[in-house]
Write a protein that holds these residues in place. Sequence first.
Motif, PDB file in Angstrom:
ATOM      1  N   UNK A   1      31.542  38.873  43.307  1.00  0.00           N
ATOM      2  CA  UNK A   1      31.201  37.824  43.975  1.00  0.00           C
ATOM      3  C   UNK A   1      31.817  37.164  44.705  1.00  0.00           C
ATOM      4  N   UNK A   2      31.797  37.588  46.549  1.00  0.00           N
ATOM      5  CA  UNK A   2      32.219  36.145  47.153  1.00  0.00           C
ATOM      6  C   UNK A   2      31.099  36.188  48.354  1.00  0.00           C
ATOM      7  N   UNK A   3      31.201  34.942  48.618  1.00  0.00           N
ATOM      8  CA  UNK A   3      29.762  34.626  49.152  1.00  0.00           C
ATOM      9  C   UNK A   3      30.658  34.128  51.058  1.00  0.00           C
TER      10      UNK A   3
ATOM     11  N   UNK B   1      37.159  41.944  49.004  1.00  0.00           N
ATOM     12  CA  UNK B   1      35.941  42.705  48.168  1.00  0.00           C
ATOM     13  C   UNK B   1      36.116  44.280  48.513  1.00  0.00           C
ATOM     14  N   UNK B   2      37.022  44.823  48.959  1.00  0.00           N
ATOM     15  CA  UNK B   2      37.258  46.381  48.574  1.00  0.00           C
ATOM     16  C   UNK B   2      38.033  46.067  47.853  1.00  0.00           C
ATOM     17  N   UNK B   3      39.335  45.276  47.198  1.00  0.00           N
ATOM     18  CA  UNK B   3      39.957  44.973  46.185  1.00  0.00           C
ATOM     19  C   UNK B   3      39.647  44.841  44.874  1.00  0.00           C
ATOM     20  N   UNK B   4      38.416  43.814  44.981  1.00  0.00           N
ATOM     21  CA  UNK B   4      38.130  43.808  43.187  1.00  0.00           C
ATOM     22  C   UNK B   4      36.835  44.423  43.227  1.00  0.00           C
ATOM     23  N   UNK B   5      35.857  45.549  44.347  1.00  0.00           N
ATOM     24  CA  UNK B   5      34.868  45.879  44.384  1.00  0.00           C
ATOM     25  C   UNK B   5      33.208  44.894  43.932  1.00  0.00           C
ATOM     26  N   UNK B   6      33.874  43.440  45.191  1.00  0.00           N
ATOM     27  CA  UNK B   6      32.720  42.605  45.106  1.00  0.00           C
ATOM     28  C   UNK B   6      31.369  43.155  45.525  1.00  0.00           C
ATOM     29  N   UNK B   7      31.072  42.093  45.799  1.00  0.00           N
ATOM     30  CA  UNK B   7      29.429  41.869  46.008  1.00  0.00           C
ATOM     31  C   UNK B   7      29.571  41.151  46.760  1.00  0.00           C
ATOM     32  N   UNK B   8      29.156  41.134  48.920  1.00  0.00           N
ATOM     33  CA  UNK B   8      29.402  39.780  49.777  1.00  0.00           C
ATOM     34  C   UNK B   8      28.210  39.441  49.455  1.00  0.00           C
ATOM     35  N   UNK B   9      28.050  38.196  49.679  1.00  0.00           N
ATOM     36  CA  UNK B   9      26.808  37.442  50.067  1.00  0.00           C
ATOM     37  C   UNK B   9      26.983  36.586  50.690  1.00  0.00           C
ATOM     38  N   UNK B  10      26.094  37.173  52.169  1.00  0.00           N
ATOM     39  CA  UNK B  10      26.397  36.182  53.260  1.00  0.00           C
ATOM     40  C   UNK B  10      25.459  34.886  53.531  1.00  0.00           C
ATOM     41  N   UNK B  11      25.646  33.646  54.114  1.00  0.00           N
ATOM     42  CA  UNK B  11      24.882  33.185  54.513  1.00  0.00           C
ATOM     43  C   UNK B  11      24.615  32.595  55.441  1.00  0.00           C
TER      44      UNK B  11
ATOM     45  N   UNK C   1      24.972  31.248  42.556  1.00  0.00           N
ATOM     46  CA  UNK C   1      24.633  32.313  42.248  1.00  0.00           C
ATOM     47  C   UNK C   1      25.498  32.515  41.766  1.00  0.00           C
ATOM     48  N   UNK C   2      26.381  32.899  41.029  1.00  0.00           N
ATOM     49  CA  UNK C   2      27.952  32.352  40.505  1.00  0.00           C
ATOM     50  C   UNK C   2      28.726  32.843  41.064  1.00  0.00           C
ATOM     51  N   UNK C   3      29.226  32.447  42.271  1.00  0.00           N
ATOM     52  CA  UNK C   3      30.081  33.256  43.278  1.00  0.00           C
ATOM     53  C   UNK C   3      30.723  32.773  42.779  1.00  0.00           C
ATOM     54  N   UNK C   4      31.958  33.807  42.791  1.00  0.00           N
ATOM     55  CA  UNK C   4      33.833  33.463  42.933  1.00  0.00           C
ATOM     56  C   UNK C   4      34.832  32.672  43.223  1.00  0.00           C
ATOM     57  N   UNK C   5      34.039  33.018  44.686  1.00  0.00           N
ATOM     58  CA  UNK C   5      35.049  32.909  45.952  1.00  0.00           C
ATOM     59  C   UNK C   5      33.952  32.600  46.785  1.00  0.00           C
ATOM     60  N   UNK C   6      34.551  31.723  48.190  1.00  0.00           N
ATOM     61  CA  UNK C   6      33.676  31.469  48.783  1.00  0.00           C
ATOM     62  C   UNK C   6      34.653  31.670  50.514  1.00  0.00           C
TER      63      UNK C   6
END
Length: 143
Positions: A4-6, A26-36, A104-109
Amino acid sequence: MFSKIMVPVDGSEHSKKALDYAIKLGKMFSSEIVLIHVVQQPIFPFSEMTTSTFIDKVIEGLMENARRIINAAKDTVKREGLRVVDIIKVGQPAEVIISEAEKLNVNLIVIGSKGVSKVKRFLLGSISDAVVHHAKCPVLIVK
């Protein structure tokens, strides 16, 4: 690793670069992108012009702009085939970003290095600087 990347977005070129970088990760890690996007509540000096109707119209305009910014970023992420969540909040940008990332327990901003003018940055402090120093997850600043 980064599920999960914000990405804070404000429509600036720096935030667009941060979004591009987050999409690559996100493509490398199949991440969900959280836009804020955080709408900073304007401070109005007391006067006859600052009626509740006037203030409501200003905030309505800011929220419309926020929706345009977040929708453009959301479309970019969707085109790249990644899952995306979008958030619009009102408050102090750095505080809201940090709080939402934790909630949201984001792994990276991933944040742009600049998003405001030099004068505003001098007066308000750097949002990215505050996020780096106070977030509980890793923060990547994209120049």
